[in-house]
Motif scaffolding. Sequence first.
Motif, short mmCIF file in Angstrom:
data_model
loop_
_atom_site.label_atom_id
_atom_site.label_comp_id
_atom_site.label_asym_id
_atom_site.label_seq_id
_atom_site.Cartn_x
_atom_site.Cartn_y
_atom_site.Cartn_z
N ARG A 87 0.81 -1.23 0.00
CA ARG A 87 0.00 0.00 0.00
C ARG A 87 0.84 1.28 0.00
O ARG A 87 0.47 2.29 0.61
N ALA A 88 1.94 1.27 -0.72
CA ALA A 88 2.84 2.43 -0.75
C ALA A 88 2.15 3.70 -1.21
O ALA A 88 2.44 4.80 -0.74
N PHE A 89 1.20 3.57 -2.16
CA PHE A 89 0.48 4.74 -2.68
C PHE A 89 -1.03 4.59 -2.47
O PHE A 89 -1.83 5.18 -3.20
N SER A 90 -1.43 3.83 -1.48
CA SER A 90 -2.86 3.61 -1.28
C SER A 90 -3.56 4.88 -0.82
O SER A 90 -2.97 5.74 -0.14
N SER A 91 -4.82 5.02 -1.23
CA SER A 91 -5.67 6.16 -0.89
C SER A 91 -5.10 7.49 -1.39
O SER A 91 -5.47 8.55 -0.86
N CYS A 92 -4.25 7.45 -2.39
CA CYS A 92 -3.81 8.67 -3.07
C CYS A 92 -4.84 8.91 -4.18
O CYS A 92 -4.60 8.66 -5.36
N SER A 110 0.61 -6.29 -4.59
CA SER A 110 -0.61 -6.19 -5.39
C SER A 110 -1.52 -5.05 -4.96
O SER A 110 -2.30 -4.54 -5.77
N ASP A 111 -1.42 -4.62 -3.71
CA ASP A 111 -2.32 -3.57 -3.21
C ASP A 111 -1.63 -2.21 -3.10
O ASP A 111 -2.08 -1.34 -2.38
N VAL A 112 -0.56 -2.03 -3.85
CA VAL A 112 0.21 -0.78 -3.75
C VAL A 112 -0.63 0.45 -4.10
O VAL A 112 -0.43 1.53 -3.54
N PHE A 113 -1.60 0.29 -5.00
CA PHE A 113 -2.45 1.41 -5.41
C PHE A 113 -3.87 1.27 -4.86
O PHE A 113 -4.83 1.78 -5.44
N THR A 122 -3.23 7.57 -15.74
CA THR A 122 -2.32 7.22 -16.83
C THR A 122 -0.97 6.80 -16.27
O THR A 122 -0.38 7.50 -15.45
N LEU A 123 -0.50 5.66 -16.73
CA LEU A 123 0.82 5.16 -16.37
C LEU A 123 1.76 5.41 -17.54
O LEU A 123 1.51 4.96 -18.66
N SER A 137 0.35 -7.37 -12.84
CA SER A 137 -0.44 -6.74 -11.79
C SER A 137 0.49 -6.14 -10.73
O SER A 137 1.54 -6.72 -10.44
N PRO A 138 0.15 -4.98 -10.16
CA PRO A 138 -1.07 -4.19 -10.33
C PRO A 138 -0.99 -3.15 -11.43
O PRO A 138 -1.94 -2.42 -11.67
N TRP A 139 0.16 -3.07 -12.12
CA TRP A 139 0.34 -2.06 -13.16
C TRP A 139 -0.66 -2.20 -14.29
O TRP A 139 -1.07 -1.22 -14.91
N SER A 140 -1.06 -3.42 -14.56
CA SER A 140 -1.99 -3.68 -15.66
C SER A 140 -3.37 -3.06 -15.42
O SER A 140 -4.19 -2.97 -16.33
N GLY A 141 -3.64 -2.64 -14.18
CA GLY A 141 -4.95 -2.06 -13.85
C GLY A 141 -5.14 -0.62 -14.29
O GLY A 141 -6.26 -0.09 -14.20
N PHE A 142 -4.08 0.02 -14.77
CA PHE A 142 -4.24 1.41 -15.21
C PHE A 142 -5.03 1.48 -16.50
O PHE A 142 -4.85 0.66 -17.41
#
Length: 198
Positions: A87-92, A110-113, A122-123, A137-142
């Motif tokens: 969760r490094a960037f969670s709830s941003c 997997s839950d970093v975002f 946009t990534l 994953s999780p990059w593919s979710g963008f």
Amino acid sequence: SSLISITLRNSVTTIVSGTFRDCSSLTSVTIPNSVTAIGPLAFYCCSSLTSVTIPNSVTTIDSEAFRNCSSLNSITIPNSATTIGFRAFSSCNSLKDIYCLADSVPNTKSDVFYGVEQSSATLHVPASSIQAYSTTSPWSGFGNIVAIGEGDGIEQLTSETFTNPTAYDLSGRRTANKQKGINLLRNAEGRVKKVLRR
């Protein structure tokens, strides 16, 4: 809670756990190229922080490092990054542009975002790595994965094409040395462009 900006000295190698936690007025942070690790909760709940460029020396962004940075709309992750924690960037939830300069997809939880509307963000990644990010994953979710420089005005430079330029970071602060990552360059004639140094 009233701290607005901070510039870390070049002797700093690690931003340890909770260093700037709950600095709710912090809008600007300059991280030097000496830093190799950003610890857990380092910028947790820095709710006024809008943009962060992590220098090309950081290999580890630890768990919840930028969690609940609710105004953060842009983040630059360097080519040196190998690990991004829980969760490094969670709830941003204002995050719209993520620039990940790493040619190889970092080892990412997997839950970093978690809590980020990835479908509307946009990534931006190296052109040669789009396929890898699109299938991991999780990059593919963008919702949009594009090559760095595609539609964002960034030129990819490996050598200087300006005459005697002055370099600035993305917040407009002059930098002593042209660092790797995204920079603003201004030449003697006053022309300014955004460039990526690899």
